[in-house]
Design an enzyme around this catalytic site. Sequence first.
Site, PDB file in Angstrom:
ATOM      1  N   ASN A   6      82.102 -82.928 107.127  1.00 10.79           N
ATOM      2  CA  ASN A   6      82.200 -81.945 107.535  1.00 10.79           C
ATOM      3  C   ASN A   6      82.669 -81.209 108.357  1.00 10.79           C
ATOM      4  O   ASN A   6      82.216 -80.355 109.232  1.00 10.79           O
ATOM      5  CB  ASN A   6      79.889 -82.233 107.727  1.00 10.79           C
ATOM      6  CG  ASN A   6      80.652 -82.773 109.549  1.00 10.79           C
ATOM      7  OD1 ASN A   6      81.341 -83.237 109.496  1.00 10.79           O
ATOM      8  ND2 ASN A   6      79.343 -82.901 109.761  1.00 10.79           N
ATOM      9  N   GLY A   7      83.420 -81.593 108.480  1.00  7.11           N
ATOM     10  CA  GLY A   7      85.084 -81.389 108.873  1.00  7.11           C
ATOM     11  C   GLY A   7      85.309 -81.552 111.375  1.00  7.11           C
ATOM     12  O   GLY A   7      85.694 -80.499 111.547  1.00  7.11           O
ATOM     13  N   GLU A   8      83.735 -82.701 111.242  1.00  6.67           N
ATOM     14  CA  GLU A   8      84.013 -82.459 112.782  1.00  6.67           C
ATOM     15  C   GLU A   8      85.237 -84.196 112.535  1.00  6.67           C
ATOM     16  O   GLU A   8      85.387 -85.021 112.129  1.00  6.67           O
ATOM     17  CB  GLU A   8      82.797 -83.505 113.128  1.00  6.67           C
ATOM     18  CG  GLU A   8      81.737 -82.574 112.653  1.00  6.67           C
ATOM     19  CD  GLU A   8      80.397 -83.183 113.292  1.00  6.67           C
ATOM     20  OE1 GLU A   8      80.079 -84.419 113.076  1.00  6.67           O
ATOM     21  OE2 GLU A   8      79.536 -82.397 113.347  1.00  6.67           O
TER      22      GLU A   8
ATOM     23  N   ARG B  89      97.358 -63.657 122.891  1.00  5.22           N
ATOM     24  CA  ARG B  89      97.534 -62.230 122.772  1.00  5.22           C
ATOM     25  C   ARG B  89      96.384 -61.744 122.815  1.00  5.22           C
ATOM     26  O   ARG B  89      96.180 -60.144 123.208  1.00  5.22           O
ATOM     27  CB  ARG B  89      97.841 -61.927 121.003  1.00  5.22           C
ATOM     28  CG  ARG B  89     100.016 -61.976 121.657  1.00  5.22           C
ATOM     29  CD  ARG B  89     100.166 -61.968 119.866  1.00  5.22           C
ATOM     30  NE  ARG B  89      99.400 -63.008 118.490  1.00  5.22           N
ATOM     31  CZ  ARG B  89      99.836 -62.812 117.253  1.00  5.22           C
ATOM     32  NH1 ARG B  89     100.515 -62.088 116.761  1.00  5.22           N
ATOM     33  NH2 ARG B  89      99.574 -64.151 116.550  1.00  5.22           N
ATOM     34  N   GLN B  90      95.220 -62.231 122.767  1.00  5.89           N
ATOM     35  CA  GLN B  90      93.801 -61.528 123.910  1.00  5.89           C
ATOM     36  C   GLN B  90      93.793 -61.673 124.666  1.00  5.89           C
ATOM     37  O   GLN B  90      92.781 -62.292 125.720  1.00  5.89           O
ATOM     38  CB  GLN B  90      92.856 -61.656 122.877  1.00  5.89           C
ATOM     39  CG  GLN B  90      92.843 -61.418 120.534  1.00  5.89           C
ATOM     40  CD  GLN B  90      92.048 -62.378 120.229  1.00  5.89           C
ATOM     41  OE1 GLN B  90      90.255 -62.565 120.568  1.00  5.89           O
ATOM     42  NE2 GLN B  90      92.512 -63.041 119.247  1.00  5.89           N
TER      43      GLN B  90
ATOM     44  N   ASP C  60     109.217 -53.909 122.303  1.00  9.88           N
ATOM     45  CA  ASP C  60     108.133 -52.606 122.224  1.00  9.88           C
ATOM     46  C   ASP C  60     107.823 -53.188 124.281  1.00  9.88           C
ATOM     47  O   ASP C  60     108.378 -53.658 124.592  1.00  9.88           O
ATOM     48  CB  ASP C  60     107.301 -53.675 121.973  1.00  9.88           C
ATOM     49  CG  ASP C  60     106.406 -55.068 122.655  1.00  9.88           C
ATOM     50  OD1 ASP C  60     106.657 -55.803 123.001  1.00  9.88           O
ATOM     51  OD2 ASP C  60     106.070 -55.727 121.412  1.00  9.88           O
TER      52      ASP C  60
ATOM     53  N   LYS D 276     106.977 -48.807 119.956  1.00 13.75           N
ATOM     54  CA  LYS D 276     106.622 -49.850 119.258  1.00 13.75           C
ATOM     55  C   LYS D 276     104.943 -49.195 118.750  1.00 13.75           C
ATOM     56  O   LYS D 276     104.053 -48.786 119.522  1.00 13.75           O
ATOM     57  CB  LYS D 276     106.716 -51.277 119.115  1.00 13.75           C
ATOM     58  CG  LYS D 276     105.056 -51.692 117.407  1.00 13.75           C
ATOM     59  CD  LYS D 276     105.619 -53.544 117.970  1.00 13.75           C
ATOM     60  CE  LYS D 276     104.247 -54.029 118.665  1.00 13.75           C
ATOM     61  NZ  LYS D 276     104.944 -55.712 118.831  1.00 13.75           N
TER      62      LYS D 276
ATOM     63  N   ASP E 103     104.914 -63.163 114.001  1.00 13.56           N
ATOM     64  CA  ASP E 103     103.469 -63.540 113.711  1.00 13.56           C
ATOM     65  C   ASP E 103     104.264 -63.552 112.320  1.00 13.56           C
ATOM     66  O   ASP E 103     104.960 -64.251 111.234  1.00 13.56           O
ATOM     67  CB  ASP E 103     102.859 -62.868 114.061  1.00 13.56           C
ATOM     68  CG  ASP E 103     101.505 -63.629 113.384  1.00 13.56           C
ATOM     69  OD1 ASP E 103     101.257 -64.267 111.888  1.00 13.56           O
ATOM     70  OD2 ASP E 103     100.228 -63.117 113.894  1.00 13.56           O
TER      71      ASP E 103
ATOM     72  N   GLY F 215     106.401 -61.022 110.945  1.00 12.31           N
ATOM     73  CA  GLY F 215     107.267 -60.193 111.127  1.00 12.31           C
ATOM     74  C   GLY F 215     107.749 -59.199 110.961  1.00 12.31           C
ATOM     75  O   GLY F 215     108.694 -58.437 111.170  1.00 12.31           O
TER      76      GLY F 215
HETATM   77  C1  R5P Z   1     103.506 -58.285 120.318  1.00 14.92           C
HETATM   78  O1  R5P Z   1     103.125 -58.632 121.587  1.00 14.92           O
HETATM   79  C2  R5P Z   1     104.437 -59.826 120.750  1.00 14.92           C
HETATM   80  O2  R5P Z   1     104.604 -60.133 120.988  1.00 14.92           O
HETATM   81  C3  R5P Z   1     104.918 -59.675 118.924  1.00 14.92           C
HETATM   82  O3  R5P Z   1     105.425 -59.112 118.928  1.00 14.92           O
HETATM   83  C4  R5P Z   1     104.073 -59.488 117.702  1.00 14.92           C
HETATM   84  O4  R5P Z   1     102.677 -60.468 117.765  1.00 14.92           O
HETATM   85  C5  R5P Z   1     104.804 -59.964 116.103  1.00 14.92           C
HETATM   86  O5  R5P Z   1     103.863 -60.118 115.516  1.00 14.92           O
HETATM   87  P1  R5P Z   1     104.150 -60.284 114.393  1.00 14.92           P
HETATM   88  O6  R5P Z   1     105.241 -60.872 113.784  1.00 14.92           O
HETATM   89  O7  R5P Z   1     102.907 -59.905 113.311  1.00 14.92           O
HETATM   90  O8  R5P Z   1     104.916 -58.229 113.766  1.00 14.92           O
END
Ligand code: R5P
Length: 325
Positions: free
Chosen positions: A45-47, A104-105, A178, A201, A233, A235
């Site tokens: 069941n994933g546990e 990131r959150q 960014d 960005k 992530d 890219g």
């Molecule tokens: C953003 O604040 C992070 O530093 C990365 O630039 C971002 O999360 C990369 O995500 P993705 O590769 O999906 O654009």
Amino acid sequence: MSAIKITGQKRLVLVSGRAHMQLAEDIAAELGSELVHTDARTFANGEIYTRFDESIRGCDMFVIQSHTSPINEWLMEQLIMIDAAKRASAKRITVVAPFYPYARQDKKGRGREPISARLIADLFKAAGADRIMSVDLHAAQIQGFFDGPVDHLFAMPVLLEHFRSQLDPANLTVVSPDMGRVRVADVWSDKLGAPLAIIHKRRDPLVPNQVSVHEIVGEVEGRVCLLVDDLIDTGRTIAKAAEALKAYGATGVVVAATHAVFSDPATEILQSDFIDRVVVTDTLPVPEEKRWDRLTVLPIAPLIARAIREVFDDGSVTSLFDGAA
Ligand code: R5P
């Protein structure tokens, strides 16, 4: 009254979740040690169930897990391992999370959003963690989310070492993809003696992982650009940035990032003609099918092993970075 005394020696114990065993084994090898085997199973069941194969009573324990996909699974496994360590009387429990999950959150961008990075710190604490060790946190202030010591390691010395002999500072511009990366890119520019450029960005807050580039501030025409980011992530951030840099006249684009999340379609779009080379570390596993000839994966285990050694010896983790960040 005579006191009871013991002259016990400290014992370092390394254990690992199942997400990236190679990294954990590399860390153990760097330390001249071995992982304590953990019986880990997932029920129908994933546990998840975990049990350490030997006594860990009184030890200085490092619980390693690499938060790759499926991230929630590996997070839960690490929490369960910490709980098991606490109940087995480990003296001190350090979470080794080279890529901090949900980093990131780290703030509310809009109303009614969670601050998941804080929740993760609370979960580690509730499970029984005494301290956290991580590499290149998405935002340095995440250290303050955990009520205890956080060893924030920097991959920059590992990446810099690789680039120093390969890039000519006279023709190089360090680029932040960014606004969030400007401070880190600025340190890179200092270290390499190269000027800094910044990309403006934009993201659509309603669509995850979509980006657009607005403008570039700084000198990039006729220069090789070194794009530095904490993670890749999908890219898209890097691909859009590279495309813009080439459109503005950059002669080459080289990418340095710590965490190779590489969610689809990252490996496909990173092989674009706009990008000459990508260099990452192995904080996350990079399987063969996600590698290509212009990708270099540098080992992070030596850095993590040295930091673990310093923590165990009550030494200085800061000394590892010589003012690198
Ligand atoms: C953003 O604040 C992070 O530093 C990365 O630039 C971002 O999360 C990369 O995500 P993705 O590769 O999906 O654009």
